[in-house]
Design a protein around this motif. Structure first.
Motif, PDB file in Angstrom:
ATOM      1  N   ALA A 291       0.835  -1.208   0.000  1.00  0.00           N
ATOM      2  CA  ALA A 291       0.000   0.000   0.000  1.00  0.00           C
ATOM      3  C   ALA A 291       0.864   1.250   0.000  1.00  0.00           C
ATOM      4  CB  ALA A 291      -0.927  -0.007   1.209  1.00  0.00           C
ATOM      5  N   GLY A 292       2.039   1.184   0.588  1.00  0.00           N
ATOM      6  CA  GLY A 292       2.931   2.328   0.642  1.00  0.00           C
ATOM      7  C   GLY A 292       3.491   2.722  -0.711  1.00  0.00           C
ATOM      8  N   PHE A 293       3.491   1.807  -1.680  1.00  0.00           N
ATOM      9  CA  PHE A 293       3.930   2.169  -3.015  1.00  0.00           C
ATOM     10  C   PHE A 293       2.938   3.116  -3.693  1.00  0.00           C
ATOM     11  CE2 PHE A 293       6.533  -1.774  -2.826  1.00  0.00           C
ATOM     12  CZ  PHE A 293       7.752  -1.167  -3.051  1.00  0.00           C
ATOM     13  N   PHE A 294       1.711   3.111  -3.234  1.00  0.00           N
ATOM     14  CA  PHE A 294       0.669   3.918  -3.864  1.00  0.00           C
ATOM     15  C   PHE A 294       0.320   5.166  -3.055  1.00  0.00           C
ATOM     16  CE2 PHE A 294       0.023  -0.493  -5.210  1.00  0.00           C
ATOM     17  CZ  PHE A 294       0.220  -0.339  -6.573  1.00  0.00           C
ATOM     18  N   VAL A 295       0.230   5.041  -1.735  1.00  0.00           N
ATOM     19  CA  VAL A 295      -0.122   6.192  -0.887  1.00  0.00           C
ATOM     20  C   VAL A 295       0.718   6.172   0.385  1.00  0.00           C
ATOM     21  CG1 VAL A 295      -2.496   6.444  -1.665  1.00  0.00           C
ATOM     22  CG2 VAL A 295      -1.995   4.891   0.186  1.00  0.00           C
ATOM     23  N   LEU A 296       1.110   7.334   0.855  1.00  0.00           N
ATOM     24  CA  LEU A 296       1.775   7.522   2.146  1.00  0.00           C
ATOM     25  C   LEU A 296       2.977   6.603   2.348  1.00  0.00           C
ATOM     26  CD1 LEU A 296      -1.332   7.888   4.472  1.00  0.00           C
ATOM     27  CD2 LEU A 296       0.116   9.711   3.603  1.00  0.00           C
ATOM     28  N   GLY A 297       3.854   6.541   1.362  1.00  0.00           N
ATOM     29  CA  GLY A 297       5.024   5.669   1.448  1.00  0.00           C
ATOM     30  C   GLY A 297       5.971   6.042   2.567  1.00  0.00           C
ATOM     31  N   ILE A 298       6.035   7.322   2.893  1.00  0.00           N
ATOM     32  CA  ILE A 298       6.950   7.773   3.939  1.00  0.00           C
ATOM     33  C   ILE A 298       6.500   7.288   5.315  1.00  0.00           C
ATOM     34  CG2 ILE A 298       5.881  10.004   4.385  1.00  0.00           C
ATOM     35  CD1 ILE A 298       9.643   9.389   4.059  1.00  0.00           C
ATOM     36  N   ILE A 299       5.227   6.966   5.456  1.00  0.00           N
ATOM     37  CA  ILE A 299       4.704   6.474   6.732  1.00  0.00           C
ATOM     38  C   ILE A 299       4.591   4.949   6.716  1.00  0.00           C
ATOM     39  CG2 ILE A 299       2.695   6.468   8.263  1.00  0.00           C
ATOM     40  CD1 ILE A 299       2.209   9.368   7.315  1.00  0.00           C
ATOM     41  N   LEU A 300       4.021   4.410   5.643  1.00  0.00           N
ATOM     42  CA  LEU A 300       3.780   2.966   5.598  1.00  0.00           C
ATOM     43  C   LEU A 300       5.062   2.157   5.380  1.00  0.00           C
ATOM     44  CD1 LEU A 300       0.443   2.844   3.608  1.00  0.00           C
ATOM     45  CD2 LEU A 300       0.791   2.529   6.049  1.00  0.00           C
ATOM     46  N   GLY A 301       6.086   2.763   4.789  1.00  0.00           N
ATOM     47  CA  GLY A 301       7.367   2.068   4.612  1.00  0.00           C
ATOM     48  C   GLY A 301       8.020   1.707   5.935  1.00  0.00           C
ATOM     49  N   PRO A 302       8.223   2.695   6.826  1.00  0.00           N
ATOM     50  CA  PRO A 302       8.795   2.343   8.134  1.00  0.00           C
ATOM     51  C   PRO A 302       7.900   1.415   8.964  1.00  0.00           C
ATOM     52  CG  PRO A 302       9.097   4.662   7.709  1.00  0.00           C
ATOM     53  CD  PRO A 302       8.222   4.136   6.608  1.00  0.00           C
ATOM     54  N   VAL A 303       6.577   1.535   8.805  1.00  0.00           N
ATOM     55  CA  VAL A 303       5.671   0.612   9.506  1.00  0.00           C
ATOM     56  C   VAL A 303       5.914  -0.813   9.010  1.00  0.00           C
ATOM     57  CG1 VAL A 303       3.253  -0.051   9.798  1.00  0.00           C
ATOM     58  CG2 VAL A 303       3.919   2.334  10.038  1.00  0.00           C
ATOM     59  N   ALA A 304       6.087  -0.970   7.698  1.00  0.00           N
ATOM     60  CA  ALA A 304       6.365  -2.294   7.142  1.00  0.00           C
ATOM     61  C   ALA A 304       7.715  -2.825   7.617  1.00  0.00           C
ATOM     62  CB  ALA A 304       6.327  -2.236   5.623  1.00  0.00           C
ATOM     63  N   ILE A 305       8.700  -1.943   7.729  1.00  0.00           N
ATOM     64  CA  ILE A 305      10.014  -2.366   8.226  1.00  0.00           C
ATOM     65  C   ILE A 305       9.913  -2.862   9.669  1.00  0.00           C
ATOM     66  CG2 ILE A 305      12.310  -1.537   8.870  1.00  0.00           C
ATOM     67  CD1 ILE A 305      12.186   0.310   6.447  1.00  0.00           C
ATOM     68  N   VAL A 306       9.204  -2.123  10.491  1.00  0.00           N
ATOM     69  CA  VAL A 306       9.061  -2.514  11.904  1.00  0.00           C
ATOM     70  C   VAL A 306       8.278  -3.815  12.025  1.00  0.00           C
ATOM     71  CG1 VAL A 306       7.991  -1.850  14.091  1.00  0.00           C
ATOM     72  CG2 VAL A 306       9.325  -0.190  12.806  1.00  0.00           C
ATOM     73  N   CYS A 307       7.197  -3.951  11.278  1.00  0.00           N
ATOM     74  CA  CYS A 307       6.420  -5.195  11.334  1.00  0.00           C
ATOM     75  C   CYS A 307       7.251  -6.381  10.848  1.00  0.00           C
ATOM     76  CB  CYS A 307       5.146  -5.068  10.498  1.00  0.00           C
ATOM     77  SG  CYS A 307       3.887  -4.051  11.252  1.00  0.00           S
ATOM     78  N   GLY A 308       8.015  -6.189   9.779  1.00  0.00           N
ATOM     79  CA  GLY A 308       8.881  -7.263   9.284  1.00  0.00           C
ATOM     80  C   GLY A 308       9.956  -7.639  10.286  1.00  0.00           C
ATOM     81  N   TRP A 309      10.536  -6.633  10.934  1.00  0.00           N
ATOM     82  CA  TRP A 309      11.578  -6.879  11.933  1.00  0.00           C
ATOM     83  C   TRP A 309      11.021  -7.637  13.133  1.00  0.00           C
ATOM     84  CZ3 TRP A 309      16.638  -6.773  12.016  1.00  0.00           C
ATOM     85  CH2 TRP A 309      17.308  -6.727  13.211  1.00  0.00           C
ATOM     86  N   LEU A 310       9.846  -7.225  13.589  1.00  0.00           N
ATOM     87  CA  LEU A 310       9.241  -7.927  14.727  1.00  0.00           C
ATOM     88  C   LEU A 310       8.790  -9.337  14.347  1.00  0.00           C
ATOM     89  CD1 LEU A 310       7.131  -5.066  16.342  1.00  0.00           C
ATOM     90  CD2 LEU A 310       9.266  -6.054  17.171  1.00  0.00           C
ATOM     91  N   ALA A 311       8.345  -9.510  13.109  1.00  0.00           N
ATOM     92  CA  ALA A 311       7.937 -10.843  12.668  1.00  0.00           C
ATOM     93  C   ALA A 311       9.128 -11.779  12.538  1.00  0.00           C
ATOM     94  CB  ALA A 311       7.200 -10.746  11.338  1.00  0.00           C
ATOM     95  N   MET A 312      10.307 -11.219  12.254  1.00  0.00           N
ATOM     96  CA  MET A 312      11.511 -12.045  12.188  1.00  0.00           C
ATOM     97  C   MET A 312      12.033 -12.396  13.573  1.00  0.00           C
ATOM     98  SD  MET A 312      13.853 -10.790   9.035  1.00  0.00           S
ATOM     99  CE  MET A 312      13.861  -9.061   9.386  1.00  0.00           C
ATOM    100  N   GLY A 313      11.477 -11.790  14.585  1.00  0.00           N
ATOM    101  CA  GLY A 313      11.964 -12.055  15.930  1.00  0.00           C
ATOM    102  C   GLY A 313      13.118 -11.156  16.311  1.00  0.00           C
TER     103      GLY A 313
END
Length: 101
Positions: A39-61
């Motif tokens: 979704a960040g590729f289409f809207v609000l990439g500056i906000i949704l990009g770091p959210v995706a990074i944090v979620c990915g990092w937490l999902a990796m443990g």
């Protein structure tokens, strides 16, 4: 005697019954991260990009050392690309008269 509040288990809310990071929590965080990254590729990439990074990092443990789920890695990488593209776009938009591409 196991009655009237005197159970046989000393700590009923031990490890497996409260917030453990081994089950569906990791998978859910990975999926949420991928959705935010796409979704960040289409809207609000500056906000949704770091959210995706944090979620990915937490999902990796929060570690790179052991095997990690694919969705977590995809969320992390797409979030990083998304954030980088948003920063480049904002830097290009900051200078008047210069196009981004």
């Amino acid at each position: 005697m196991a009655g009237f509040g005197h159970g046989t288990r000393r700590y009923p809310r031990s490890r497996g019954r409260t917030w453990s990071r081994t089950g569906p929590d990791r998978a859910t965080l990975g999926i949420i991260g991928v959705i935010c990254a796409v979704a960040g590729f289409f809207v609000l990439g500056i906000i949704l990009g770091p959210v995706a990074i944090v979620c990915g990092w937490l999902a990796m443990g929060r570690t790179w050392s052991r095997s990690r789920p694919v969705t977590a890695l995809v969320a992390f990488v797409l979030g990083a690309i998304d954030t980088l593209l948003a920063v480049v776009w904002l830097a290009g938009a900051a200078f008047p008269g210069n196009g981004v591409f």
